[in-house]
Design a protein around this motif. Structure first.
Motif, PDB file in Angstrom:
ATOM      1  N   LYS A   5       1.066  -1.077  -0.022  1.00 62.36           N
ATOM      2  CA  LYS A   5      -0.126   0.036  -0.233  1.00 62.36           C
ATOM      3  C   LYS A   5       0.869   1.286  -0.584  1.00 62.36           C
ATOM      4  CE  LYS A   5      -4.213   2.104   0.128  1.00 62.36           C
ATOM      5  NZ  LYS A   5      -4.701   1.777  -0.660  1.00 62.36           N
ATOM      6  N   VAL A  32       4.351  -1.205   3.898  1.00 69.19           N
ATOM      7  CA  VAL A  32       3.433  -0.911   3.939  1.00 69.19           C
ATOM      8  C   VAL A  32       2.096  -2.515   3.778  1.00 69.19           C
ATOM      9  CG1 VAL A  32       2.064  -0.388   6.131  1.00 69.19           C
ATOM     10  CG2 VAL A  32       4.137   0.673   6.137  1.00 69.19           C
ATOM     11  N   ARG A  33       1.738  -3.149   4.300  1.00 68.55           N
ATOM     12  CA  ARG A  33       0.968  -3.817   3.267  1.00 68.55           C
ATOM     13  C   ARG A  33      -1.157  -3.065   3.316  1.00 68.55           C
ATOM     14  NH1 ARG A  33       3.316  -8.252   6.213  1.00 68.55           N
ATOM     15  NH2 ARG A  33       1.717  -7.711   7.927  1.00 68.55           N
ATOM     16  N   ALA A  34      -1.713  -3.642   2.512  1.00 68.07           N
ATOM     17  CA  ALA A  34      -2.676  -3.251   2.305  1.00 68.07           C
ATOM     18  C   ALA A  34      -3.781  -3.378   3.925  1.00 68.07           C
ATOM     19  CB  ALA A  34      -2.901  -3.091   1.210  1.00 68.07           C
ATOM     20  N   GLY A  35      -4.528  -2.549   4.303  1.00 68.64           N
ATOM     21  CA  GLY A  35      -4.814  -3.231   5.674  1.00 68.64           C
ATOM     22  C   GLY A  35      -3.495  -3.181   7.267  1.00 68.64           C
ATOM     23  N   GLU A  36      -2.672  -3.267   6.405  1.00 69.97           N
ATOM     24  CA  GLU A  36      -1.994  -3.564   7.755  1.00 69.97           C
ATOM     25  C   GLU A  36      -1.745  -2.424   8.671  1.00 69.97           C
ATOM     26  OE1 GLU A  36       2.749  -5.210   8.746  1.00 69.97           O
ATOM     27  OE2 GLU A  36       2.756  -3.817   7.055  1.00 69.97           O
ATOM     28  N   VAL A 157      -5.466   5.378   3.859  1.00 70.05           N
ATOM     29  CA  VAL A 157      -4.400   5.325   4.901  1.00 70.05           C
ATOM     30  C   VAL A 157      -4.633   6.191   5.950  1.00 70.05           C
ATOM     31  CG1 VAL A 157      -1.883   5.189   5.184  1.00 70.05           C
ATOM     32  CG2 VAL A 157      -2.844   4.230   3.394  1.00 70.05           C
ATOM     33  N   TRP A 183     -10.710  -0.187  13.091  1.00 67.18           N
ATOM     34  CA  TRP A 183      -9.408  -0.965  12.294  1.00 67.18           C
ATOM     35  C   TRP A 183      -9.629  -2.285  11.796  1.00 67.18           C
ATOM     36  CZ3 TRP A 183      -5.702  -4.649  13.824  1.00 67.18           C
ATOM     37  CH2 TRP A 183      -4.857  -5.597  12.326  1.00 67.18           C
ATOM     38  N   LYS A 188      -8.799   0.226   7.168  1.00 67.08           N
ATOM     39  CA  LYS A 188      -7.534   0.856   6.844  1.00 67.08           C
ATOM     40  C   LYS A 188      -6.230   0.364   7.177  1.00 67.08           C
ATOM     41  CE  LYS A 188     -10.734   3.780   6.363  1.00 67.08           C
ATOM     42  NZ  LYS A 188     -11.122   3.935   5.309  1.00 67.08           N
ATOM     43  N   THR A 189      -5.423   0.780   6.395  1.00 66.06           N
ATOM     44  CA  THR A 189      -4.289   0.301   6.753  1.00 66.06           C
ATOM     45  C   THR A 189      -3.415   1.926   7.647  1.00 66.06           C
ATOM     46  OG1 THR A 189      -4.149   0.507   4.052  1.00 66.06           O
ATOM     47  CG2 THR A 189      -1.888   0.361   5.326  1.00 66.06           C
TER      48      THR A 189
END
Ligand code: ADP
Ligand code: MG
Lengths: 268, 288
Positions: A5, A32-36, A157, A183, A188-189
Motif C-alpha cells: 500500500k 506497508v501492506r494494505a490493511g496493515e 490510509v 481498524w 484501513k491501513t
C-alpha cells in the motif's frame, strides 16, 4: 506478495536550520501492506514525525521516494488522513462541524455531510455530542473527534502521530481498544507512531524500531499475536511480555545514544 | 503589539462559572437565593461608586466646599441637560458627532481589516511593514491633528480623517497579529486535507483571526469617541465637542457639564455594545 500500500524507498530528509544541516532521516526502506496496522517506535527526535509528514505530503523528502498504491506522493491527498497528537480541531466548530470539515474539503454535498458526520460520531462512541465545542470536550473525546474527522472522508490510509501521548493512562487504554475495533471494522491501513513500547506491542501487527538521529529503520518486529480483540487480557499474556522485552532491548541502545548526543549538543 | 491584543473579555467570565460549581450540593432554593443575592450584590457594588459621585457632585457645591460657579450641583447640570434636550440642540450636536465618529470608524474598518488580512497573510510584507505600523500607532492621533487641519482644512473632511486615522491602527495591528498567530497545527491539519490557499484562508485563518480582529475594532470604537471630541474642539460648528468648548467659552457652565455627561454616556454605551459583540464572536476562545 502483492504490491505494498505504501512503500518508502531510500527516503532521506535533511533540514537546514540556522546554517547547520540536520539529517533527520536516512535510507528509510519500508513496505506497508494494505490493511496493515504498522507501528513505528523510536527515541524522541529520531524523525518519526518527519517520516509521517513526508507520507502525508506535508513536506518533501530530500532523497528517495514514497509510493502510495505505486504512485509517488507529491502532496497532501484525501487518500491519506492524519491524526495529530494535539487533535488539531477547529475550536470555533462543533464536533460535528469539525468532522464535516474534511468532507467539505472533499466537496461532499451539504446534506450528505451532516449524515456522514453523525455516522462517524457514532463510530467513535460520541453519539449525542455533535453540538459540543472542542473546549467542552475532554482530551480523549477530542481525539475521538479527530479520528472521526480523519475517517469520515474515507481515506485508505490513516497516519497517526502519537495520537494518545497526551492522554491519561485509562483514557489511552480505552482508545487503543477502540482504535483496534475501528481498524478491524474499516480495514484501513494504519501507520501509528508512538514512543510507548506497550502501546506498540498492543496495537501493531508489526513494529518498526527506529534508530536515533539520523533515523533509520533498525529492525521490524513481527508481533505474532492474532485476533487481539479476542484475547482477553493481552497485556498479561506471556507473548506480550516477550515482544515488549524484545522491542525494549532494541530501543535501549538507541535511547542511550540519543541522550548522550543531546548532552554533547548542549555542551558545544 | 501585545498591549493591543489583550485577552478577550470572555476569558474573564471563566472563574465565575467555576465558583458556581461548588454551589451544586446546596439545596436549590438556597442556591438560587444566594445567586440572586450575589447578583444584587454585584449590581450594588457597581452603582455605589457612581451614586457616591452623584451625591458628592450635588452636596459639595451646595455646601460651597467647591466653587458652585465652576462646578454647579448635579441637579442644575441635569436641568440644563433637559433644556438642551427639549430644545433639540443636544440632539443636533449628538447626531453631528455620531455621524463623524461612525464615518471615520466605518471607513477604518472597511480599510484596515482587508489590509491587515493581506499584510498578515504575506509574512515578508508583515515583517517589512510592522515597524512602520508600530511607529504610526504610537504617534498619538491628536499630535497629528494640526497636520490634518493644515492639509484638509477645518471642515468635515479633516475631522473624519483624523478619526479614521486613529481607528485604523488598532484594527490594522490586531488584524495582522490575528492572522499571524493562527495555530500552525490548524494550518498543517487543513493542508493535510488538501485545502488550497484560498479555502485555507477562508475556512481556517479568517475564523481563527476574528476574535483578535474584534478586539481591535472595540479598541478603535473607544478611540473614535475620544478623538472625536478633540477634533470638534478645533473649528467645528456643531457636535458635542463644539458644545462643550462653546459653553465653556460663553461661561454656560451647566451646559458644558451637560455636554460632558452626554459624551461619557455615549462612550460607555458604545464600549458596552462593542464588548458584547466581541464576546459573541469569541465564545469558542474560552478556556482552551
Ligand atoms: N522544520 C524543521 N527544521 C529543522 N529541524 C527540524 C524540523 N523538523 C524537525 N527537525 C529536526 O529533525 C529531527 C526529527 O524531528 P521529529 O521528526 O519531530 O522527531 P520525533 O517525532 O521522532 O520526535 C529533530 O532533530 C528535529 O530537531
Ligand atoms: Mg514527533
Amino acid at each position: 506478495m502483492s504490491t505494498p500500500k505504501i512503500r518508502f524507498e531510500n527516503v532521506g530528509k535533511t533540514f537546514r536550520a540556522r546554517g547547520a544541516t540536520v539529517t533527520a532521516l536516512r535510507d528509510i526502506n519500508l513496505d506497508v501492506r494494505a490493511g496493515e496496522f504498522l507501528v513505528i517506535v523510536g527515541p524522541s527526535g529520531c524523525g518519526k514525525s518527519t517520516l509521517l509528514d513526508l507520507a502525508g505530503g506535508l513536506a518533501e523528502q530530500t532523497s528517495g521516494r514514497i509510493l502510495v498504491d505505486d504512485k509517488p506522493v507529491t502532496g497532501p491527498g484525501l487518500d491519506r488522513g492524519i491524526v495529530f497528537q494535539q487533535y488539531a480541531l477547529l475550536p470555533w466548530r462543533t464536533a460535528q462541524g469539525n468532522i464535516e470539515f474534511g468532507l467539505e474539503a472533499k466537496n461532499v454535498p451539504r446534506r450528505e455531510r451532516a449524515a456522514k458526520a453523525r455516522e462517524y460520531l457514532d463510530l467513535v462512541g460520541l453519539t449525542g455530542f455533535q453540538d459540543r465545542y472542542p473546549h467542552e470536550l475532554s482530551g480523549g473525546m477530542k481525539q475521538r473527534v479527530a479520528i472521526a474527522r480523519s475517517l469520515a472522508f474515507d481515506p485508505d490510509v490513516l497516519l497517526m502521530d502519537e495520537p494518545f501521548a497526551a492522554l491519561d493512562a485509562q483514557t489511552r487504554d480505552g482508545l487503543q481498544d477502540e482504535l483496534l475495533r475501528i481498524w478491524e471494522k474499516t480495514g484501513k491501513t494504519i501507520i501509528f507512531i508512538t514512543h510507548g513500547i506497550e502501546e506498540a506491542v498492543y496495537l501493531g501487527q508489526r513494529v518498526a524500531v527506529m534508530t536515533s538521529r539520523p533515523g533509520r529503520i533498525k529492525q521490524i518486529v513481527d508481533v505474532g499475536i492474532d485476533a487481539r480483540s479476542a484475547t482477553e487480557d493481552l497485556r498479561s499474556d506471556p507473548r506480550f511480555a516477550h515482544y515488549r522485552h524484545e522491542i525494549w532491548t532494541l530501543l535501549r541502545d538507541e535511547v542511550k545514544r540519543a541522550r548522550s548526543e543531546e548532552l554533547e549538543g548542549t555542551h558545544v | 503589539m501585545s498591549s493591543l491584543t489583550e485577552t478577550p473579555p470572555a476569558v474573564r467570565t471563566a472563574p465565575a462559572r467555576r465558583i458556581a460549581v461548588p454551589a451544586v450540593p446546596a439545596s436549590p432554593p438556597r442556591g438560587l437565593g444566594r445567586r440572586i443575592g450575589r447578583i444584587t450584590g454585584a449590581v450594588l457594588t457597581r452603582i455605589v461608586a457612581i451614586a457616591a459621585l452623584a451625591v458628592i457632585w450635588e452636596v459639595f457645591p451646595r455646601l460651597e466646599l467647591v466653587n458652585p460657579v465652576f462646578l454647579p450641583p448635579l441637579t442644575e447640570v441635569l436641568a440644563a441637560w433637559k433644556d438642551l434636550l427639549v430644545s433639540g440642540e443636544l440632539g443636533n450636536h449628538t447626531s453631528a458627532s455620531l455621524a463623524r465618529s461612525a464615518a471615520g470608524f466605518g471607513l477604518a474598518i472597511a480599510a484596515a481589516v482587508p489590509l491587515g488580512l493581506l499584510i498578515g497573510w504575506y509574512t515578508p510584507v508583515a515583517n517589512l511593514l510592522n515597524p512602520l505600523l508600530e511607529v504610526f500607532r504610537n504617534t498619538a492621533a491628536l499630535a497629528i491633528l494640526p497636520v490634518f487641519v493644515l492639509i484638509l482644512g477645518l471642515g468635515e473632511t479633516s475631522k473624519v480623517a483624523i478619526i479614521f486615522y486613529g481607528c485604523t491602527w488598532p484594527i490594522l495591528l490586531n488584524t495582522v497579529s490575528g492572522v499571524r498567530t493562527v495555530d500552525p497545527l490548524l494550518i498543517k491539519s487543513a493542508r493535510s486535507l488538501g485545502l488550497g490557499p484560498v479555502r485555507l484562508f477562508q475556512k481556517v485563518v479568517l475564523p481563527a483571526a476574528v476574535p483578535t480582529i474584534f478586539t481591535g475594532i472595540r479598541l478603535a470604537g473607544s478611540a473614535s469617541i475620544l478623538i472625536l471630541i478633540a477634533a470638534e474642539m478645533v473649528g467645528a460648528k456643531a457636535g458635542l465637542g463644539y458644545l462643550i468648548n462653546y459653553a465653556q467659552y460663553n461661561f454656560a457652565v451647566p451646559d458644558m457639564y451637560a455636554g460632558i455627561i452626554t459624551i461619557s454616556a455615549i462612550g460607555l454605551l458604545v464600549n458596552q455594545l462593542l464588548v458584547v459583540t466581541e464576546r459573541r464572536f469569541s465564545t469558542w476562545r474560552t478556556a482552551n
